[in-house]
Design an enzyme around this catalytic site. Sequence first.
Site, PDB file in Angstrom:
ATOM      1  CE  LYS A 184      29.875  73.923  24.027  1.00  0.00           C
ATOM      2  NZ  LYS A 184      28.605  73.830  24.777  1.00  0.00           N
TER       3      LYS A 184
ATOM      4  CB  SER B 138      26.885  71.448  22.403  1.00  0.00           C
ATOM      5  OG  SER B 138      26.813  72.436  23.415  1.00  0.00           O
TER       6      SER B 138
ATOM      7  CB  SER C 279      25.509  71.885  26.382  1.00  0.00           C
ATOM      8  OG  SER C 279      24.586  71.792  25.330  1.00  0.00           O
TER       9      SER C 279
END
Length: 443
Positions: A77, A152, A176
């Site tokens: 990420k 996210s 997330s």
Amino acid sequence: MSVMDLSARALAAEVRAGRVTPAQVAEAAQARVADRNPALNALTLTNPHLQAEAAEVAARLARGDALPLAGVPVVIKDNIWVKGLRITQGSHLFAEFVAPEDARAVALLRQAGALILGIGTCSEFACKGATHTPLYGITRNPWDPSRTPGGSSGGCVAAVAAGMAPLALGTDAGGSSRRPPAHTGLVGLKPSQDLVPYGPGFDEPVAGISVIAPIARDVADVRLAMAVLAGVPDAAPDVTALAVSRDFGLGQRLDPDMARAYDRSLAALQRAGYELTEAAPDWQGLDGAAVMPLQFAGLARLFGAEWQRDPGRFDPDLGAQITLGLSLSPQQVTQARQASARMAEILGAFLDRHPLWLTPTTPCAAWPVGQLAPATIAGLPCGPRDHAAFTSQANHAGCPALSLPCGTTTDGLPLGMQLWAARGRDAALLAAADRLAPLLTRL
């Protein structure tokens, strides 16, 4: 079948056996990204050193090194440091930032023989439930590109669901890496707090609630990742009783498709011999909104001055959070801290009484891209965090929680159920999830 369609454990076994080389895996992964990423915007970049990393893994295998993730491509990420790569948090403020070192979790993956395929898009500062950033634009759901993958960790789940990699590392500070897997038919684990090494990396808006979170297509690959990241051993399932709750004890409504999936899930578990007990914590009036001022205040602390100088550099949704944070009084922030502590006490005590708890991961499926949140849930208008009603409590309690696929909507969009356990019981949670997953995915 392409090697890119194998599980992480099967792919690693093929590489260790010499039936496929790390270089061939790297080439296949690059081809898959070139073919599928343009339509999804899942990756901000592909690792330019991928073939060199593959050569190093091949050399280590030739030396006889034991590599549980030999040649497995992993997506990281865009808020986790990877040495030498541009890591931006989806923000213009960090558009040119190059990580000076690996986060410890990334280093552990490398030690185990993984290949860092690339960087997965995330919402700005990982503080939004849809992945749409000012730096990279919209990330789309592979199941339906007109829908969001959530946030996210939207790029990570889009990449794994689209077959670009079998494994990804996200972060989870409020769901997330559980809600996005639920929206894309994947498994996502939020481990116990501090179990997986966190950092070095960026400052967090709220200290002590975010975790590094593995995402994969099945539970077994998440178990493999946790063995590498935290030494979590395999365990045999030892619980055949589950507490269950449709509304989380908060009166949260479910969209009709999610309500049907919840009912089908419980029926499948009962047929398999599980004893189910309806139970939920007494939250004493606390919900996810009670702790959100901590995020707003943290964002204001980190980025408030820059926002005031040049708001045009920010996602307007993040700007709204920063503006709220700047307006908070010390008393309001203190009340949110107290709510966090009380939430942890309530959930911790509940999970001590109920070793495994099953709830929806989200009350709805993925919504159209470009929207911050769904317009309605169960036909009624909803707030910007109603889709996240079932997740942030785990972060404030520090306990593990895992999202499992549980069928689809009538339109074919994935849905998820969430399994919870007490802090430190990650091995037991994963063992139980391994047994539950086939029952839920056959719905």
